[in-house]
Design a protein around this motif. Structure first.
Motif, PDB file in Angstrom:
ATOM      1  N   ASP A  84      44.682  67.428  64.759  1.00 44.30           N
ATOM      2  CA  ASP A  84      44.714  66.097  65.133  1.00 44.30           C
ATOM      3  C   ASP A  84      44.649  65.046  63.853  1.00 44.30           C
ATOM      4  O   ASP A  84      45.108  64.073  63.685  1.00 44.30           O
ATOM      5  CB  ASP A  84      43.699  65.698  66.174  1.00 44.30           C
ATOM      6  CG  ASP A  84      43.897  66.578  67.343  1.00 44.30           C
ATOM      7  OD1 ASP A  84      45.055  66.525  67.909  1.00 44.30           O
ATOM      8  OD2 ASP A  84      43.035  67.198  67.824  1.00 44.30           O
ATOM      9  N   THR A  85      43.709  65.635  63.063  1.00 47.05           N
ATOM     10  CA  THR A  85      43.270  64.730  61.888  1.00 47.05           C
ATOM     11  C   THR A  85      43.060  65.548  60.849  1.00 47.05           C
ATOM     12  O   THR A  85      42.574  66.691  60.758  1.00 47.05           O
ATOM     13  CB  THR A  85      42.027  63.777  62.258  1.00 47.05           C
ATOM     14  OG1 THR A  85      40.965  64.709  62.703  1.00 47.05           O
ATOM     15  CG2 THR A  85      42.392  62.572  63.268  1.00 47.05           C
ATOM     16  N   VAL A  86      43.205  64.936  59.420  1.00 49.09           N
ATOM     17  CA  VAL A  86      42.779  65.553  58.142  1.00 49.09           C
ATOM     18  C   VAL A  86      42.119  64.460  57.527  1.00 49.09           C
ATOM     19  O   VAL A  86      42.524  63.452  57.254  1.00 49.09           O
ATOM     20  CB  VAL A  86      44.232  65.950  57.468  1.00 49.09           C
ATOM     21  CG1 VAL A  86      43.541  66.558  55.970  1.00 49.09           C
ATOM     22  CG2 VAL A  86      44.998  67.001  58.289  1.00 49.09           C
ATOM     23  N   VAL A  87      40.719  64.907  57.071  1.00 47.00           N
ATOM     24  CA  VAL A  87      39.925  64.014  56.301  1.00 47.00           C
ATOM     25  C   VAL A  87      40.156  64.585  54.751  1.00 47.00           C
ATOM     26  O   VAL A  87      39.787  65.466  54.606  1.00 47.00           O
ATOM     27  CB  VAL A  87      38.405  63.906  56.844  1.00 47.00           C
ATOM     28  CG1 VAL A  87      37.618  62.972  55.729  1.00 47.00           C
ATOM     29  CG2 VAL A  87      38.380  63.509  58.278  1.00 47.00           C
ATOM     30  N   LEU A 128      50.277  65.564  52.004  1.00 41.93           N
ATOM     31  CA  LEU A 128      50.294  65.764  53.356  1.00 41.93           C
ATOM     32  C   LEU A 128      51.197  64.808  54.258  1.00 41.93           C
ATOM     33  O   LEU A 128      51.752  65.411  55.017  1.00 41.93           O
ATOM     34  CB  LEU A 128      48.792  65.421  53.877  1.00 41.93           C
ATOM     35  CG  LEU A 128      47.565  66.330  53.493  1.00 41.93           C
ATOM     36  CD1 LEU A 128      46.393  65.593  53.734  1.00 41.93           C
ATOM     37  CD2 LEU A 128      47.908  67.696  54.061  1.00 41.93           C
ATOM     38  N   ASP A 129      51.442  63.753  53.685  1.00 35.14           N
ATOM     39  CA  ASP A 129      52.661  62.807  54.296  1.00 35.14           C
ATOM     40  C   ASP A 129      53.723  63.745  54.227  1.00 35.14           C
ATOM     41  O   ASP A 129      54.770  63.653  55.224  1.00 35.14           O
ATOM     42  CB  ASP A 129      52.541  61.487  53.806  1.00 35.14           C
ATOM     43  CG  ASP A 129      53.675  60.739  54.345  1.00 35.14           C
ATOM     44  OD1 ASP A 129      53.694  60.603  55.403  1.00 35.14           O
ATOM     45  OD2 ASP A 129      54.642  60.266  53.614  1.00 35.14           O
ATOM     46  N   LYS A 150      52.532  69.349  48.905  1.00 34.04           N
ATOM     47  CA  LYS A 150      52.780  69.137  50.418  1.00 34.04           C
ATOM     48  C   LYS A 150      52.599  70.657  51.049  1.00 34.04           C
ATOM     49  O   LYS A 150      52.310  70.349  52.447  1.00 34.04           O
ATOM     50  CB  LYS A 150      54.291  68.886  50.396  1.00 34.04           C
ATOM     51  CG  LYS A 150      55.350  70.045  50.344  1.00 34.04           C
ATOM     52  CD  LYS A 150      56.877  69.425  50.479  1.00 34.04           C
ATOM     53  CE  LYS A 150      57.531  70.308  50.408  1.00 34.04           C
ATOM     54  NZ  LYS A 150      59.096  70.106  50.434  1.00 34.04           N
ATOM     55  N   THR A 151      52.553  71.533  50.436  1.00 28.13           N
ATOM     56  CA  THR A 151      52.377  73.002  51.196  1.00 28.13           C
ATOM     57  C   THR A 151      50.829  72.824  51.926  1.00 28.13           C
ATOM     58  O   THR A 151      50.764  73.731  52.375  1.00 28.13           O
ATOM     59  CB  THR A 151      52.206  74.152  49.931  1.00 28.13           C
ATOM     60  OG1 THR A 151      51.334  73.839  48.859  1.00 28.13           O
ATOM     61  CG2 THR A 151      53.729  74.080  49.168  1.00 28.13           C
ATOM     62  N   LEU A 152      49.854  72.153  51.238  1.00 28.17           N
ATOM     63  CA  LEU A 152      48.656  71.935  51.914  1.00 28.17           C
ATOM     64  C   LEU A 152      48.952  71.797  53.350  1.00 28.17           C
ATOM     65  O   LEU A 152      48.407  72.173  54.343  1.00 28.17           O
ATOM     66  CB  LEU A 152      47.950  70.878  51.216  1.00 28.17           C
ATOM     67  CG  LEU A 152      46.340  70.580  52.123  1.00 28.17           C
ATOM     68  CD1 LEU A 152      45.443  72.045  52.459  1.00 28.17           C
ATOM     69  CD2 LEU A 152      45.659  69.395  51.221  1.00 28.17           C
ATOM     70  N   ALA A 153      49.982  70.818  53.738  1.00 22.15           N
ATOM     71  CA  ALA A 153      50.261  70.467  55.063  1.00 22.15           C
ATOM     72  C   ALA A 153      50.856  71.841  55.772  1.00 22.15           C
ATOM     73  O   ALA A 153      50.366  72.014  56.793  1.00 22.15           O
ATOM     74  CB  ALA A 153      51.206  69.343  55.284  1.00 22.15           C
ATOM     75  N   TYR A 154      51.597  72.585  55.333  1.00 28.17           N
ATOM     76  CA  TYR A 154      52.355  73.754  55.621  1.00 28.17           C
ATOM     77  C   TYR A 154      51.233  74.775  56.085  1.00 28.17           C
ATOM     78  O   TYR A 154      51.370  75.182  57.061  1.00 28.17           O
ATOM     79  CB  TYR A 154      53.463  74.292  54.818  1.00 28.17           C
ATOM     80  CG  TYR A 154      54.632  73.730  54.905  1.00 28.17           C
ATOM     81  CD1 TYR A 154      55.772  73.879  55.965  1.00 28.17           C
ATOM     82  CD2 TYR A 154      55.053  72.647  53.931  1.00 28.17           C
ATOM     83  CE1 TYR A 154      56.704  73.074  56.121  1.00 28.17           C
ATOM     84  CE2 TYR A 154      56.361  71.870  54.107  1.00 28.17           C
ATOM     85  CZ  TYR A 154      57.186  72.344  55.289  1.00 28.17           C
ATOM     86  OH  TYR A 154      58.497  71.647  55.425  1.00 28.17           O
TER      87      TYR A 154
END
Length: 370
Positions: free
Chosen positions: A212-215, A227-228, A196-200
């Protein structure tokens, strides 16, 4: 703070030695409040700069994972931002999860761990087990890239090659899980706390706002789930106004997440499988499939299946702009065009494309492609 079985609602104490529910269901750490910009420890150049967002009082087992580059490169006519997760210590994004999971297990006094992997997860767990003074046994399919097997053995892990598919390897790991601590990157809840640290980090990369988006590519879906979790926490803390859409790619030869997503909720899905050069995604039955589908839908996202020749072409073209990604990673880059063609992804959106692992991890396959 507890573990939660999202399927039944049952709760369990937050014990790092527990990796699934009594009924065999996967578990997650209960919903956490998230952090704000002021709580980021900017003096720590690793994922542990987000320690305030992690559960428990962990002593980090860290090799400097995280803080990977976000670089802009031309991609088929458009400037595109790529998140280069192969800058992680063992060459893949799996180091995020391994660092947090092994830190939790070390705090619990674990000395021996078992992991099953098609390559990157095994080499990552091997490295962090070595850093923590643990011994590791890695189960891997016989078809695993030799470079990944070598890397695990170099860290001192015992590697047992299992005949058959990636799912046969997972089944063998489950059979052995009663004998030692199962440090599974697909099952252990603390692994997702690392991913989840990838989201941070993307939030910080984009100037403390959400893209806006992550692929991304998905096999078992740990990036999707990470990511969620991370973006959900940032939304909860008020640090971002909305979730980024998660656009998820799989190879057409092994795409159970894509097939189930397209079938819709409650639909039975029968999926054909064939070998794929994107070996990191070759998982026929993701253990958290319902949760992965829910995460994609929650974000307003979408999925796509990419043909083998398109994965190979994307691998070559990424190398042509200076990005040496293994075919698993290149699947996400190949998906960008398809999502644009469908109108799902606009060229002017703030988008991050996650490249999960280095081409150095798949030298034998790369030799046939470039």
């Amino acid at each position: 703070m507890d573990y939660v079985d999202e399927r039944s609602g049952r709760r369990y104490p937050l014990d790092p030695l527990r990796w699934r529910g009594d009924d065999g269901a996967p578990l997650t750490v209960e919903v956490l409040p998230g952090i704000t910009r002021e709580q980021v420890d900017t003096g720590d150049r690793s994922l542990w700069r987000y320690r305030a967002a992690l559960p428990g009082d962990l002593a980090p087992v860290s090799l400097g994972e995280g803080c990977t580059p976000l670089v802009e490169r031309p991609w088929r006519g458009h400037a595109t931002r790529f998140k280069l997760e192969w800058f992680s210590p063992t060459g893949s994004f799996k180091d995020r999860g391994s660092s947090v999971m092994i830190s939790a297990l070390a705090r619990a006094g674990v000395r021996d761990v078992l992991e099953d992997s098609s390559g990157n997860g095994g080499s990552s767990v091997s490295a962090y087990a070595a850093a923590a003074g643990m011994t590791a046994t890695i189960l891997a399919p016989e078809s695993t890239s030799p470079a990944k097997i070598l890397q695990s053995r170099a860290y001192g892990a015992k590697v047992d090659l299992v005949p058959g598919t990636r799912d046969d390897t997972a089944a063998e790991a489950l059979r052995r899980s009663g004998e030692t601590t199962y440090a599974s990157h697909n099952w252990h809840p603390f692994f997702l706390q690392g991913t989840k640290t990838l989201a941070y980090e993307l939030w910080e990369d984009f100037g403390f706002t959400a893209p806006d988006t992550v692929v991304t590519v998905a096999g078992a879906g740990s990036i999707v789930l990470g990511l969620d979790l991370g973006f959900g926490e940032l939304l909860r803390s008020g640090a971002i106004p909305k979730r980024p859409r998660l656009l998820v790619a799989q190879p057409a030869n092994c795409g159970p997440i894509d097939a189930a997503f397209r079938a819709g909720p409650g639909e039975a899905v029968t999926t054909a499988f064939a070998p794929t050069i994107a070996e990191g995604t070759a998982i026929r039955e993701p253990v958290r499939l319902p949760e992965v589908l829910a995460a994609i839908r929650r974000s307003g996202g979408a999925t796509v299946a990419i043909a083998e020749e398109e994965i190979a072409r994307a691998t070559r073209e990424l190398a042509g702009v200076g990005l040496y990604a293994e075919p698993t990673s290149a699947t996400a880059a190949a998906a960008v065009d398809e999502f644009r063609r469908r109108g799902v992804l606009a060229p002017d959106e703030n988008t991050a494309v996650v490249l999960t692992g280095s081409g150095l991890k798949a030298a034998a396959v790369m030799g046939t492609l470039v």
